[in-house]
Design a protein around this motif. Structure first.
Motif, PDB file in Angstrom:
ATOM      1  N   ALA A  76       0.868  -1.165   0.000  1.00  0.00           N
ATOM      2  CA  ALA A  76       0.000   0.000   0.000  1.00  0.00           C
ATOM      3  C   ALA A  76       0.910   1.221   0.000  1.00  0.00           C
ATOM      4  CB  ALA A  76      -0.884   0.000   1.240  1.00  0.00           C
ATOM      5  N   LEU A  77       0.780   2.042  -1.003  1.00  0.00           N
ATOM      6  CA  LEU A  77       1.688   3.186  -1.113  1.00  0.00           C
ATOM      7  C   LEU A  77       1.354   4.218  -0.060  1.00  0.00           C
ATOM      8  CD1 LEU A  77       1.933   3.638  -4.952  1.00  0.00           C
ATOM      9  CD2 LEU A  77       3.526   2.543  -3.393  1.00  0.00           C
ATOM     10  N   MET A  78       2.439   4.789   0.485  1.00  0.00           N
ATOM     11  CA  MET A  78       2.233   5.816   1.482  1.00  0.00           C
ATOM     12  C   MET A  78       1.619   7.038   0.808  1.00  0.00           C
ATOM     13  SD  MET A  78       4.403   5.668   4.657  1.00  0.00           S
ATOM     14  CE  MET A  78       5.915   6.562   4.593  1.00  0.00           C
ATOM     15  N   ALA A  79       0.562   7.531   1.453  1.00  0.00           N
ATOM     16  CA  ALA A  79      -0.167   8.628   0.831  1.00  0.00           C
ATOM     17  C   ALA A  79       0.716   9.869   0.724  1.00  0.00           C
ATOM     18  CB  ALA A  79      -1.421   8.930   1.646  1.00  0.00           C
ATOM     19  N   GLY A  80       0.614  10.566  -0.375  1.00  0.00           N
ATOM     20  CA  GLY A  80       1.287  11.849  -0.538  1.00  0.00           C
ATOM     21  C   GLY A  80       2.762  11.759  -0.894  1.00  0.00           C
ATOM     22  N   GLU A  81       3.344  10.578  -0.825  1.00  0.00           N
ATOM     23  CA  GLU A  81       4.767  10.477  -1.115  1.00  0.00           C
ATOM     24  C   GLU A  81       4.993  10.084  -2.567  1.00  0.00           C
ATOM     25  OE1 GLU A  81       8.348   7.543   0.092  1.00  0.00           O
ATOM     26  OE2 GLU A  81       6.955   8.121   1.688  1.00  0.00           O
ATOM     27  N   THR A  82       5.835  10.800  -3.264  1.00  0.00           N
ATOM     28  CA  THR A  82       6.181  10.398  -4.624  1.00  0.00           C
ATOM     29  C   THR A  82       7.486   9.637  -4.543  1.00  0.00           C
ATOM     30  OG1 THR A  82       5.631  12.706  -5.005  1.00  0.00           O
ATOM     31  CG2 THR A  82       5.974  11.332  -6.957  1.00  0.00           C
ATOM     32  N   PRO A  83       7.438   8.344  -4.782  1.00  0.00           N
ATOM     33  CA  PRO A  83       8.655   7.566  -4.609  1.00  0.00           C
ATOM     34  C   PRO A  83       9.615   7.797  -5.760  1.00  0.00           C
ATOM     35  CG  PRO A  83       6.871   6.176  -5.382  1.00  0.00           C
ATOM     36  CD  PRO A  83       6.305   7.540  -5.241  1.00  0.00           C
ATOM     37  N   ARG A  84      10.864   7.582  -5.442  1.00  0.00           N
ATOM     38  CA  ARG A  84      11.876   7.659  -6.474  1.00  0.00           C
ATOM     39  C   ARG A  84      11.691   6.487  -7.419  1.00  0.00           C
ATOM     40  NH1 ARG A  84      16.162  10.626  -4.386  1.00  0.00           N
ATOM     41  NH2 ARG A  84      15.364   9.928  -2.398  1.00  0.00           N
ATOM     42  N   ASP A  85      12.023   6.715  -8.684  1.00  0.00           N
ATOM     43  CA  ASP A  85      11.889   5.629  -9.651  1.00  0.00           C
ATOM     44  C   ASP A  85      12.862   4.504  -9.350  1.00  0.00           C
ATOM     45  OD1 ASP A  85       9.849   6.588 -11.158  1.00  0.00           O
ATOM     46  OD2 ASP A  85      11.154   7.724 -12.529  1.00  0.00           O
ATOM     47  N   LEU A  86      12.429   3.317  -9.743  1.00  0.00           N
ATOM     48  CA  LEU A  86      13.311   2.167  -9.726  1.00  0.00           C
ATOM     49  C   LEU A  86      13.885   2.104 -11.142  1.00  0.00           C
ATOM     50  CD1 LEU A  86      13.803   0.110  -7.474  1.00  0.00           C
ATOM     51  CD2 LEU A  86      11.927  -1.251  -8.406  1.00  0.00           C
ATOM     52  N   THR A  87      15.221   2.057 -11.243  1.00  0.00           N
ATOM     53  CA  THR A  87      15.812   2.188 -12.578  1.00  0.00           C
ATOM     54  C   THR A  87      16.554   0.933 -13.006  1.00  0.00           C
ATOM     55  OG1 THR A  87      17.865   3.027 -11.698  1.00  0.00           O
ATOM     56  CG2 THR A  87      16.163   4.662 -12.191  1.00  0.00           C
ATOM     57  N   VAL A  88      16.959   0.929 -14.262  1.00  0.00           N
ATOM     58  CA  VAL A  88      17.739  -0.186 -14.792  1.00  0.00           C
ATOM     59  C   VAL A  88      19.081  -0.273 -14.069  1.00  0.00           C
ATOM     60  CG1 VAL A  88      18.885  -1.083 -16.856  1.00  0.00           C
ATOM     61  CG2 VAL A  88      16.599  -0.110 -17.035  1.00  0.00           C
ATOM     62  N   ASP A  89      19.616   0.862 -13.626  1.00  0.00           N
ATOM     63  CA  ASP A  89      20.863   0.821 -12.876  1.00  0.00           C
ATOM     64  C   ASP A  89      20.668   0.139 -11.521  1.00  0.00           C
ATOM     65  OD1 ASP A  89      22.338   1.959 -14.852  1.00  0.00           O
ATOM     66  OD2 ASP A  89      22.052   4.031 -14.128  1.00  0.00           O
ATOM     67  N   ASP A  90      19.517   0.394 -10.902  1.00  0.00           N
ATOM     68  CA  ASP A  90      19.203  -0.323  -9.655  1.00  0.00           C
ATOM     69  C   ASP A  90      19.206  -1.816  -9.921  1.00  0.00           C
ATOM     70  OD1 ASP A  90      18.863   2.004  -8.206  1.00  0.00           O
ATOM     71  OD2 ASP A  90      16.704   2.139  -8.665  1.00  0.00           O
ATOM     72  N   TYR A  91      18.586  -2.187 -11.028  1.00  0.00           N
ATOM     73  CA  TYR A  91      18.530  -3.595 -11.412  1.00  0.00           C
ATOM     74  C   TYR A  91      19.934  -4.161 -11.567  1.00  0.00           C
ATOM     75  CZ  TYR A  91      18.742  -7.199 -15.026  1.00  0.00           C
ATOM     76  OH  TYR A  91      19.076  -8.297 -15.759  1.00  0.00           O
ATOM     77  N   LEU A  92      20.789  -3.425 -12.276  1.00  0.00           N
ATOM     78  CA  LEU A  92      22.155  -3.906 -12.506  1.00  0.00           C
ATOM     79  C   LEU A  92      22.907  -4.055 -11.192  1.00  0.00           C
ATOM     80  CD1 LEU A  92      23.025  -1.920 -15.749  1.00  0.00           C
ATOM     81  CD2 LEU A  92      22.788  -4.411 -15.498  1.00  0.00           C
ATOM     82  N   ALA A  93      22.641  -3.118 -10.251  1.00  0.00           N
ATOM     83  CA  ALA A  93      23.296  -3.211  -8.949  1.00  0.00           C
ATOM     84  C   ALA A  93      22.891  -4.493  -8.241  1.00  0.00           C
ATOM     85  CB  ALA A  93      22.922  -1.994  -8.100  1.00  0.00           C
ATOM     86  N   LEU A  94      21.609  -4.848  -8.378  1.00  0.00           N
ATOM     87  CA  LEU A  94      21.127  -6.058  -7.697  1.00  0.00           C
ATOM     88  C   LEU A  94      21.723  -7.316  -8.307  1.00  0.00           C
ATOM     89  CD1 LEU A  94      17.349  -5.310  -7.012  1.00  0.00           C
ATOM     90  CD2 LEU A  94      19.324  -5.034  -5.504  1.00  0.00           C
ATOM     91  N   THR A  95      21.958  -7.321  -9.611  1.00  0.00           N
ATOM     92  CA  THR A  95      22.495  -8.527 -10.242  1.00  0.00           C
ATOM     93  C   THR A  95      23.902  -8.833  -9.742  1.00  0.00           C
ATOM     94  OG1 THR A  95      23.342  -7.236 -12.093  1.00  0.00           O
ATOM     95  CG2 THR A  95      21.179  -8.256 -12.396  1.00  0.00           C
ATOM     96  N   ARG A  96      24.570  -7.820  -9.171  1.00  0.00           N
ATOM     97  CA  ARG A  96      25.931  -8.064  -8.691  1.00  0.00           C
ATOM     98  C   ARG A  96      25.936  -8.760  -7.326  1.00  0.00           C
ATOM     99  NH1 ARG A  96      26.815  -3.259 -11.739  1.00  0.00           N
ATOM    100  NH2 ARG A  96      26.312  -1.864 -10.031  1.00  0.00           N
ATOM    101  N   ASN A  97      24.771  -8.886  -6.691  1.00  0.00           N
ATOM    102  CA  ASN A  97      24.694  -9.554  -5.384  1.00  0.00           C
ATOM    103  C   ASN A  97      24.895 -11.061  -5.568  1.00  0.00           C
ATOM    104  OD1 ASN A  97      23.669 -10.841  -3.016  1.00  0.00           O
ATOM    105  ND2 ASN A  97      22.654  -8.910  -2.487  1.00  0.00           N
ATOM    106  N   PRO A  98      25.841 -11.643  -4.812  1.00  0.00           N
ATOM    107  CA  PRO A  98      26.133 -13.080  -4.994  1.00  0.00           C
ATOM    108  C   PRO A  98      24.976 -13.997  -4.584  1.00  0.00           C
ATOM    109  CG  PRO A  98      27.377 -12.201  -3.128  1.00  0.00           C
ATOM    110  CD  PRO A  98      26.754 -11.024  -3.813  1.00  0.00           C
ATOM    111  N   LEU A  99      24.023 -13.476  -3.802  1.00  0.00           N
ATOM    112  CA  LEU A  99      22.902 -14.321  -3.393  1.00  0.00           C
ATOM    113  C   LEU A  99      21.847 -14.448  -4.490  1.00  0.00           C
ATOM    114  CD1 LEU A  99      22.342 -13.040   0.274  1.00  0.00           C
ATOM    115  CD2 LEU A  99      23.676 -15.009  -0.502  1.00  0.00           C
ATOM    116  N   VAL A 100      22.025 -13.630  -5.533  1.00  0.00           N
ATOM    117  CA  VAL A 100      21.036 -13.610  -6.604  1.00  0.00           C
ATOM    118  C   VAL A 100      21.456 -14.574  -7.707  1.00  0.00           C
ATOM    119  CG1 VAL A 100      20.055 -12.174  -8.438  1.00  0.00           C
ATOM    120  CG2 VAL A 100      20.330 -11.249  -6.128  1.00  0.00           C
ATOM    121  N   SER A 101      20.553 -15.445  -8.111  1.00  0.00           N
ATOM    122  CA  SER A 101      20.891 -16.321  -9.230  1.00  0.00           C
ATOM    123  C   SER A 101      20.396 -15.728 -10.545  1.00  0.00           C
ATOM    124  CB  SER A 101      20.319 -17.716  -9.012  1.00  0.00           C
ATOM    125  OG  SER A 101      18.919 -17.700  -9.122  1.00  0.00           O
TER     126      SER A 101
END
Ligand SMILES: Nc1ncnc2c1ncn2[C@@H]1O[C@H](COP(=O)(O)OP(=O)(O)OP(=O)(O)O)[C@@H](O)[C@H]1O
Ligand SMILES: [Mg+2]
Lengths: 401, 224
Positions: A76-101
């Motif tokens: 449930a999104l917090m009312a009134g807050e505009t969240p920062r976008d989730l980007t392809v760079d965020d995605y790339l950062a996550l792929t570097r995590n060794p726990l991620v297959s």
């Protein structure tokens, strides 16, 4: 009195009062089998849906933009807050995590799709090659999106079977061009039918590279990042790490929601559990109706039985003997009624299974126990109660009863 | 021997009290044959029910073979009813789903007697009453006289010392009524104490001791 004689007395009184006994058995077995069949249906539906979810892979962690106020469940999104976008760079950062297959970014949107004069609105998913494996999809023809730098927009697309039929008919689709919005994409593959993705019919999907989707929808923001953990055990750790990785990248703000498929599953499971309870409630009502029927049959028999009890006492039966005789009769009846009900219930669920083989409509144990318990109990209570009352009377009062 | 001392039985009907038995004093010797007559509502059945432990007196003492009965517990009274007292009703009170044989057997079953012994005893008594060929008939397949004889067999199968009959011929034609009375008298000749309530003067006259009740009191007690 000898135990054998007690049993014989009880059985005889059931057999020789055939009409009443049959009515009682009918009432009890209707009550029990109704509960067994109805809760079996609810339980079958629940298992069917959870099974479908489980087949989607349970090591899945879903990252969504925006902070959820509650933990677990849908965000449930917090009312009134505009969240920062989730980007392809965020995605790339996550792929570097060794726990991620495996991990795949997901963008979704709708676009007008056109081929020649044929045109329609279509759901478009922008993602990478990993999507195929994470979503357990397979190809009918051609290839899925090529792997490579996700920030490169390649104008290729993979289409669902239904889209293929509608826009290409019997013609060859592979290698042909498809217009999405103001861009042209070359069809490189057709998805196989059969797979199912929550809420989306993959037959009506068009999949394009994530960078192309960003350009098409003119937005950098991802809808989701799907992450598959190396194992179930590391999932809680992975969730924490994902949160901190994203926070680091978002100037220390924890502005994403990280849920597991399990959490989604649990929510659905709760809903379906409620469904089973509802259906169980309907069963309980039929049980109550059956109970009232049992009660009535018993009460109608009371005056006749009262005279019999008076006679028993007149020829020397003690109060305990009278109660034992009627208790044995009621127990025997409850036992028969319960078994008969379970038998009919079993027949019913088997029949349902025959019609819908996908549905494993087994009544849950608690429902079976409750059904047999309640119907036996009403049978017992209303079998013994009048007998106990009559047994407490002076013999002459009972005789004239 | 039976002794009743100052027996009263008061029924509460709404806020009205019905004095059904009014200070009854009575002694009955073992083996006596009594008839109890009187107008309707005079308390005959009430007295008989108290003698048979089917009802409790409001006050007074009841001694059966020297034992104070009124102070016994329910279970002890049930045992006394089973072992010492036989009761014959105007409306037979046979269990409709049971055969003649099973009805007669019932007190023995309740007493926990072994099946082989039971069969023997029931057959003997059915033989004596000439009902052997009716043993496996249900009550509704029997005539009134036959039903009453089955009821007498059931009342005496435990070899009681006291046999009570409340209008045993009330629902029978005169021929089967006479049959039934003869059966009862034969049992009395065998030593059992017999008390018969009746409206039939012919039946009442046959008893060695004749009681007359009016308004809950014994007003006449004739012998010989
Ligand atoms: N259960 C009862 N409740 C209230 N009153 C009762 C009850 N049983 C008997 N009586 C009253 O007690 C009195 C005696 O009744 P009882 O049945 O002993 O008479 P009876 O001499 O046997 O009459 P009958 O010849 O008509 O059988 C009557 O007035 C009757 O109405
Ligand atoms: Mg009477």
């Amino acid at each position: 009195m000898r135990p054998g004689d007690t049993a014989r007395f009880a059985a005889q009184s059931l057999i020789r009062a055939r009409g009443r006994t049959l009515l009682m058995l009918l009432a009890m077995s209707i009550g029990v089998s109704a509960v067994v069949i109805l809760t079996g249906l609810g339980e079958g539906a629940r298992r069917f849906v959870t099974g479908e979810f489980a087949s989607l892979g349970t090591n899945l962690v879903i990252v969504m933009p925006g902070r959820s106020e509650t933990t677990g469940g849908a965000a449930a999104l917090m009312a009134g807050e505009t969240p920062r976008d989730l980007t392809v760079d965020d995605y790339l950062a996550l792929t570097r995590n060794p726990l991620v297959s495996l991990a795949a970014p997901v963008m979704v949107g709708a676009a007008g799709a056109a081929r020649g004069r044929l045109e329609r609105e279509i759901s478009v998913v922008g993602t990478t090659s990993e999507f195929l494996k994470i979503r357990h999809l397979s190809m009918d023809r051609g290839k899925f999106l090529p792997s490579g730098d996700p920030s490169r927009a390649v104008n290729v697309c993979v289409i669902g079977e239904k889209i293929k039929q509608e826009l290409f008919g019997k013609e060859q689709a592979l290698g042909e061009w498809l217009r999405l919005g103001d861009r042209r994409f070359r069809v490189i593959g057709v998805l196989a039918t059969g797979g199912r993705s929550i809420g989306v019919d993959i037959q009506e999907l068009v999949v394009i590279p994530v960078a192309s989707a960003q350009a098409l929808f003119n937005s950098p923001g991802l809808f989701r990042i799907l992450v598959e953990a190396r194992s179930r055990e590391v999932m809680p750790r992975l969730q924490d790490q994902i949160r901190s990785t994203i926070a680091e990248r978002h100037q220390g703000e924890e502005d994403v929601t990280v849920v597991t498929q399990d959490a989604v599953l649990a929510t659905f499971d709760n809903i379906l559990q409620a469904l089973t309870f509802t259906v169980g409630g309907i069963g309980a009502i039929s049980l109550a109706v059956a109970g009232i029927l049992i009660m009535n049959i018993m009460l109608v028999a009371v005056s006749q039985r009262t005279r019999e009890i008076g006679l028993l006492k007149a020829v020397g039966a003690t109060r305990a003997q009278v109660t034992t005789l009627f208790l044995s009769e009621a127990v025997l009846l409850a036992l028969l009624g319960g078994l008969l009900g379970l038998f009919f219930g079993y027949l019913g669920t088997t029949a349902i299974h025959g019609v819908y083989p996908d549905m494993d409509s087994q009544a849950p144990l608690w429902a079976v126990l409750a059904a047999v318990g309640v119907s036996s109990l009403t049978g017992l209570v209303f079998g013994i109660m009048p007998a106990r009352q009559a047994a407490a009377l002076e013999p002459v009062e009972a005789l004239n009863g | 021997m039976i002794t009743l001392e100052g027996i009263n039985r008061i029924f509460q009907v709404g806020d009205q009290q019905v004095h059904a038995l009014d200070d009854i004093n009575l002694t009955i010797q073992p083996g006596e044959y009594l008839s109890l007559m009187g107008p309707s509502g005079s308390g005959k059945s009430t007295l008989l029910n108290i003698l048979g432990l089917l009802d409790k007196p409001t006050s007074g003492r009841y001694l059966l073979e020297g034992r104070e009965i009124t102070s016994l517990s329910d279970d002890e009274q049930a045992t006394v009813r089973g072992e010492k007292i036989g009761f014959v009703f105007q409306f037979f009170h046979l269990v409709p789903r049971m055969s003649a044989f099973e009805n007669v057997e019932l007190p023995l079953v309740l007493a926990g007697m072994a099946p082989s012994v039971r069969r023997e005893r029931v057959n003997v008594i059915l033989e004596q009453l000439g009902l052997m060929d009716r043993a496996h008939h249900r009550p509704d397949q029997l005539s009134g006289g036959q039903r009453q004889r089955i009821a007498i067999a059931r009342a005496t199968i435990m070899k009681p010392s006291l046999l009570l009959a409340d209008e045993p011929t009330g629902n029978l034609d005169s021929r089967s009524g006479t049959d039934v009375v003869e059966v009862l008298e034969k049992l009395n000749a065998g030593g059992i104490t017999l008390v018969v309530v009746t409206h039939d003067g012919q039946v009442g006259k046959r008893a060695g001791r004749r009681l007359r009740m009016v308004d809950g009191a014994i007003v006449k007690d004739e012998r010989g």
